[in-house]
Design a protein around this motif. Structure first.
Motif, PDB file in Angstrom:
ATOM      1  N   ALA A  73      37.980 -32.283 -26.016  1.00 41.50           N
ATOM      2  CA  ALA A  73      37.971 -31.548 -24.747  1.00 41.50           C
ATOM      3  C   ALA A  73      36.921 -30.447 -24.783  1.00 41.50           C
ATOM      4  O   ALA A  73      36.182 -30.226 -23.816  1.00 41.50           O
ATOM      5  N   LEU A  74      36.846 -29.761 -25.911  1.00 42.36           N
ATOM      6  CA  LEU A  74      35.881 -28.673 -26.030  1.00 42.36           C
ATOM      7  C   LEU A  74      34.443 -29.212 -26.038  1.00 42.36           C
ATOM      8  O   LEU A  74      33.548 -28.648 -25.401  1.00 42.36           O
ATOM      9  N   VAL A  75      34.255 -30.339 -26.739  1.00 38.18           N
ATOM     10  CA  VAL A  75      32.925 -30.950 -26.766  1.00 38.18           C
ATOM     11  C   VAL A  75      32.510 -31.316 -25.336  1.00 38.18           C
ATOM     12  O   VAL A  75      31.389 -31.048 -24.906  1.00 38.18           O
ATOM     13  N   GLU A  76      33.462 -31.889 -24.594  1.00 39.41           N
ATOM     14  CA  GLU A  76      33.150 -32.273 -23.215  1.00 39.41           C
ATOM     15  C   GLU A  76      32.782 -31.037 -22.376  1.00 39.41           C
ATOM     16  O   GLU A  76      31.802 -31.045 -21.641  1.00 39.41           O
ATOM     17  N   ARG A  77      33.576 -29.969 -22.525  1.00 41.66           N
ATOM     18  CA  ARG A  77      33.317 -28.762 -21.742  1.00 41.66           C
ATOM     19  C   ARG A  77      31.933 -28.194 -22.079  1.00 41.66           C
ATOM     20  O   ARG A  77      31.165 -27.821 -21.196  1.00 41.66           O
ATOM     21  N   THR A  78      31.627 -28.158 -23.378  1.00 40.54           N
ATOM     22  CA  THR A  78      30.331 -27.621 -23.796  1.00 40.54           C
ATOM     23  C   THR A  78      29.198 -28.450 -23.202  1.00 40.54           C
ATOM     24  O   THR A  78      28.218 -27.902 -22.681  1.00 40.54           O
ATOM     25  N   LEU A  79      29.339 -29.780 -23.287  1.00 38.97           N
ATOM     26  CA  LEU A  79      28.279 -30.646 -22.764  1.00 38.97           C
ATOM     27  C   LEU A  79      28.154 -30.507 -21.247  1.00 38.97           C
ATOM     28  O   LEU A  79      27.050 -30.500 -20.707  1.00 38.97           O
ATOM     29  N   ARG A 103      18.771 -28.005 -24.713  1.00 41.50           N
ATOM     30  CA  ARG A 103      20.181 -27.866 -24.336  1.00 41.50           C
ATOM     31  C   ARG A 103      21.080 -28.387 -25.447  1.00 41.50           C
ATOM     32  O   ARG A 103      22.139 -27.823 -25.722  1.00 41.50           O
ATOM     33  N   VAL A 104      20.662 -29.506 -26.067  1.00 37.68           N
ATOM     34  CA  VAL A 104      21.465 -30.054 -27.161  1.00 37.68           C
ATOM     35  C   VAL A 104      21.543 -29.043 -28.312  1.00 37.68           C
ATOM     36  O   VAL A 104      22.608 -28.837 -28.907  1.00 37.68           O
ATOM     37  N   MET A 105      20.418 -28.403 -28.593  1.00 34.51           N
ATOM     38  CA  MET A 105      20.405 -27.399 -29.664  1.00 34.51           C
ATOM     39  C   MET A 105      21.413 -26.286 -29.356  1.00 34.51           C
ATOM     40  O   MET A 105      22.109 -25.798 -30.244  1.00 34.51           O
ATOM     41  N   ILE A 106      21.471 -25.895 -28.092  1.00 33.53           N
ATOM     42  CA  ILE A 106      22.401 -24.830 -27.710  1.00 33.53           C
ATOM     43  C   ILE A 106      23.842 -25.326 -27.813  1.00 33.53           C
ATOM     44  O   ILE A 106      24.723 -24.621 -28.320  1.00 33.53           O
ATOM     45  N   ALA A 107      24.072 -26.567 -27.360  1.00 34.36           N
ATOM     46  CA  ALA A 107      25.423 -27.133 -27.456  1.00 34.36           C
ATOM     47  C   ALA A 107      25.888 -27.155 -28.910  1.00 34.36           C
ATOM     48  O   ALA A 107      27.033 -26.810 -29.218  1.00 34.36           O
ATOM     49  N   LYS A 108      24.977 -27.536 -29.822  1.00 31.20           N
ATOM     50  CA  LYS A 108      25.328 -27.593 -31.241  1.00 31.20           C
ATOM     51  C   LYS A 108      25.702 -26.207 -31.771  1.00 31.20           C
ATOM     52  O   LYS A 108      26.584 -26.075 -32.614  1.00 31.20           O
ATOM     53  N   ALA A 109      25.001 -25.196 -31.266  1.00 28.30           N
ATOM     54  CA  ALA A 109      25.269 -23.836 -31.757  1.00 28.30           C
ATOM     55  C   ALA A 109      26.565 -23.276 -31.180  1.00 28.30           C
ATOM     56  O   ALA A 109      27.170 -22.388 -31.769  1.00 28.30           O
ATOM     57  N   LEU A 110      26.987 -23.789 -30.017  1.00 32.67           N
ATOM     58  CA  LEU A 110      28.153 -23.204 -29.345  1.00 32.67           C
ATOM     59  C   LEU A 110      29.460 -23.926 -29.652  1.00 32.67           C
ATOM     60  O   LEU A 110      30.540 -23.374 -29.452  1.00 32.67           O
ATOM     61  N   VAL A 111      29.357 -25.160 -30.143  1.00 30.35           N
ATOM     62  CA  VAL A 111      30.533 -26.012 -30.170  1.00 30.35           C
ATOM     63  C   VAL A 111      31.552 -25.590 -31.237  1.00 30.35           C
ATOM     64  O   VAL A 111      32.706 -25.999 -31.186  1.00 30.35           O
ATOM     65  N   HIS A 112      31.146 -24.756 -32.167  1.00 35.53           N
ATOM     66  CA  HIS A 112      32.152 -24.260 -33.119  1.00 35.53           C
ATOM     67  C   HIS A 112      32.678 -22.887 -32.708  1.00 35.53           C
ATOM     68  O   HIS A 112      33.294 -22.194 -33.513  1.00 35.53           O
ATOM     69  N   GLU A 113      32.467 -22.521 -31.449  1.00 36.55           N
ATOM     70  CA  GLU A 113      33.005 -21.297 -30.865  1.00 36.55           C
ATOM     71  C   GLU A 113      32.643 -20.038 -31.657  1.00 36.55           C
ATOM     72  O   GLU A 113      33.517 -19.327 -32.142  1.00 36.55           O
ATOM     73  N   PRO A 114      31.335 -19.768 -31.808  1.00 34.06           N
ATOM     74  CA  PRO A 114      30.922 -18.583 -32.559  1.00 34.06           C
ATOM     75  C   PRO A 114      31.200 -17.301 -31.773  1.00 34.06           C
ATOM     76  O   PRO A 114      31.330 -17.337 -30.549  1.00 34.06           O
ATOM     77  N   ARG A 115      31.307 -16.193 -32.480  1.00 32.63           N
ATOM     78  CA  ARG A 115      31.488 -14.896 -31.830  1.00 32.63           C
ATOM     79  C   ARG A 115      30.143 -14.174 -31.704  1.00 32.63           C
ATOM     80  O   ARG A 115      30.017 -13.193 -30.986  1.00 32.63           O
ATOM     81  N   GLY A 172      26.575 -18.543 -34.537  1.00 31.10           N
ATOM     82  CA  GLY A 172      25.904 -19.736 -34.037  1.00 31.10           C
ATOM     83  C   GLY A 172      24.412 -19.446 -33.975  1.00 31.10           C
ATOM     84  O   GLY A 172      24.010 -18.318 -33.674  1.00 31.10           O
ATOM     85  N   LEU A 173      23.607 -20.450 -34.267  1.00 29.88           N
ATOM     86  CA  LEU A 173      22.163 -20.226 -34.310  1.00 29.88           C
ATOM     87  C   LEU A 173      21.435 -21.292 -33.500  1.00 29.88           C
ATOM     88  O   LEU A 173      21.660 -22.486 -33.690  1.00 29.88           O
ATOM     89  N   VAL A 174      20.571 -20.858 -32.602  1.00 31.79           N
ATOM     90  CA  VAL A 174      19.658 -21.771 -31.918  1.00 31.79           C
ATOM     91  C   VAL A 174      18.260 -21.415 -32.404  1.00 31.79           C
ATOM     92  O   VAL A 174      17.708 -20.405 -32.010  1.00 31.79           O
ATOM     93  N   PRO A 175      17.714 -22.218 -33.315  1.00 28.92           N
ATOM     94  CA  PRO A 175      16.415 -21.862 -33.872  1.00 28.92           C
ATOM     95  C   PRO A 175      15.292 -22.078 -32.863  1.00 28.92           C
ATOM     96  O   PRO A 175      15.483 -22.705 -31.816  1.00 28.92           O
ATOM     97  N   GLN A 176      14.142 -21.551 -33.229  1.00 25.99           N
ATOM     98  CA  GLN A 176      12.987 -21.598 -32.351  1.00 25.99           C
ATOM     99  C   GLN A 176      12.496 -23.028 -32.130  1.00 25.99           C
ATOM    100  O   GLN A 176      12.195 -23.424 -31.019  1.00 25.99           O
ATOM    101  N   GLU A 177      12.450 -23.787 -33.240  1.00 26.82           N
ATOM    102  CA  GLU A 177      11.954 -25.152 -33.149  1.00 26.82           C
ATOM    103  C   GLU A 177      13.113 -26.091 -32.846  1.00 26.82           C
ATOM    104  O   GLU A 177      14.176 -25.958 -33.426  1.00 26.82           O
TER     105      GLU A 177
END
Lengths: 253, 311
Positions: B113-119, B142-154, B81-86
């Protein structure tokens, strides 16, 4: 194959279309209606039938082509240019999708949109003239192929463009003249012999001719050539897109 | 333990000839928080971009979870998962749609359910129907982080996640990072705030001018390179350090009312503090106060980069 990925891109792009549904459909419908009023009713009444078809009906296939081609290009080029412009392309680049899946998502959505616009125009035309379609299957096939190939071409423009001006310039300087001079409003048999020959170098002639054949069963060039031309154009665009992803041209440092 | 990210002599030369990465090698362990420190232009973002598939490396190789990032990019990228600088978000799209899009893009089936939990974790649930352009800067992040986490990266790359972010969000963010670490996610973050790295990182990698200068356990690094200082405030001013205290290498403050002593807790001979204090008492010097201080990671970092530049 990452089908979820393709679906995500496709659905996302289609949502943009439906978000601006009125704007997306209204302008092609209005401009087509204007063409019918000017060419079909005002001027067309002074023009004889073209090959046994009334002039108003004769221009319908050309007008549908004109709109779908320009819509396909502008939708597809904007669809990929916008993420590049605002920076969201990073996500697509970092996702487990290959070039084919990215193209399938973006180009598929752009082609669907222009196909829908094509049918809306056909429907609109029905209010102005009587239309009969001799080869409906061929008609749909030509329309789908045209939408697909021109969406591919638009995708390439969107990747190539580095500002909004460049995004407009190819459709304006190349596509519009080619379509206007490609027999949208006339049969190339109406031209002087020299121009008939020159016109044959215009690829759009083959598309419009083939499309018109599917309506009226008559064409400026043989249908086989039309199919070859559109297949060749699709192949060329696919090869270019493949090269773009291969080299990362203008999307990947 | 096998590393989850292996970077092997990774090079990147841009078209203009600039060599952003000069053969970087780095192993990142499963479940750790690695802070990647370096001045602007050091190659931090280039390294992350090369690992995530945003730039194509000129040479070398990298593996994530054992999958080569070039030849097995699908398997590798699914883990990342990637949260870029910009902050980069489509302005007219709604928060929940853009987060769902990210999950699909990474090949995951829809999971509301996972999307809800992440948000909810990122305090975004109330804003789920807002267009991203209506959000404040912190909310967009926060949205950028949610986008990076929602596919459950390791493995999660956070490129300058707290640049220009208020205290509250920064604290929220570290809470999320802690939660992720607890669930076994490996986190690589770049930051300018070194006290931040000091607070949460397990290991520190220092990169400068496209080279990794060192990778080390944070506490070991601070013990090895950090210096401890004892300042002794005096009741009455001295005009010079008494001769009996010469062996301690003391510095006398400019007003003569303080002595500074450098010591080391890692050496085997003790710190020498007890002996020093006894010697002071023997000299009849009265103390008014004592302060001890440890040099921060920031000072260590600045030292390292300076030395690297001098090389």
């Amino acid at each position: 194959m990452n089908l979820h990925g393709v679906r995500a891109i496709y659905v996302y792009e289609m949502k943009r279309f439906f978000r601006t549904l009125m704007e997306s459909l209204l302008s092609p419908v209005i401009s087509t209606s204007l063409y019918f009023v000017v060419f079909g009713a005002a001027i067309g009444s002074r023009i004889d039938q073209v090959g046994g078809v009334s002039y108003g009906a004769f221009i319908v296939p050309g007008l549908i082509m004109l709109s779908t081609m320009t819509q396909a290009i502008s939708n597809a080029s904007f669809g990929i240019y916008f993420p590049k412009f605002i920076g969201t392309i990073y996500e697509v680049l970092s996702a487990p999708v290959n070039f084919f899946e990215i193209v399938l998502g973006y180009v598929g959505a752009a082609a669907t949109k222009s196909l829908m616009i094509g049918f809306v125009i056909l429907f609109t035309a029905g209010f102005f003239v009587d239309i009969e379609i001799l080869h409906p299957v061929a008609m749909v096939a030509f329309l789908v192929l045209t939408c697909t190939s021109f969406s591919l071409f638009g995708f390439i423009i969107g990747i190539w463009a580095q500002n909004f001006q460049q995004l407009q310039i190819i459709p304006l300087l190349v596509i519009t003249p080619l379509v206007f001079l490609g027999g949208s409003f006339y049969s190339i048999n109406m031209l002087p012999p020299v121009w008939q020959t020159i016109t044959l170098f215009n690829p759009v002639v083959y598309l419009i001719s083939g499309f018109r054949w599917s309506f009226f069963g008559q064409a400026d060039v043989a249908v086989g050539y039309s199919l070859l031309a559109i297949a060749g154009f699709t192949g060329l665009c696919l090869a270019l897109v493949w090269l773009i992803f291969r080299t990362g041209y203008r999307i990947k440092a | 333990m096998t590393p989850i990210v292996e970077v092997d002599k990774l090079r990147k030369v841009y078209d203009d000839g600039f060599e952003a990465l000069k053969g970087v090698s780095l192993d990142i362990h499963k479940g750790e928080i690695l802070a990647l420190l370096g001045p602007n232009g050091a190659g931090k973002t280039t390294l992350i971009s090369a690992l995530c598939g945003i730039t194509t490396p000129t040479g070398g190789a990298a593996r994530v979870g054992g999958h080569d990032t070039e030849t097995a990019y699908r398997a590798a990228r699914k883990l990342v998962g990637l949260v870029p600088q910009e902050v980069a978000l489509e302005p007219f799209e709604r928060v929940i749609n853009t987060v769902r899009f990210s999950r699909g893009l990474f090949g995951r089936p829809r999971d509301d359910a996972l999307v809800e939990r992440t948000l909810r974790d990122l305090s975004l649930w109330d804003k789920r129907q807002a267009k991203t352009m209506e959000l404040s800067g912190g909310m967009k992040r926060r949205v950028m982080i949610a986008k990076a986490l929602v596919h459950e990266p390791r493995v999660l790359f956070l490129d300058e996640p707290t640049a220009g972010v208020d205290v509250e969000l920064r604290r929220d963010m570290w809470r999320v990072v802690e939660g992720l670490r607890a669930s076994g996610v490996t986190i690589i973050l770049t930051t300018h705030y070194i006290e931040e790295a000091e607070a949460i990182a397990d290991r520190v990698a220092v990169i400068n001018a496209g080279d990794i200068l060192l990778v080390e356990d944070k506490t070991a690094l601070m013990r090895r390179l950090g210096r401890k200082t004892l300042r002794i405030d005096l009741d009455t001013a001295l005009d010079r350090v008494p001769a009996a205290l010469d062996g301690y290498d003391l510095e006398l403050g400019s007003d003569g009312r303080s002595l500074t002593y450098h010591y080391d807790t890692s050496g085997g001979n003790g710190t020498g503090i007890t002996r020093l204090l006894q010697a002071l008492a023997a000299e009849g010097i009265t103390l008014s106060d004592l302060h001890t201080r440890q040099s921060s990671l920031e000072e260590i970092f600045v030292d390292l980069v300076k030395k690297g530049d001098a090389r």
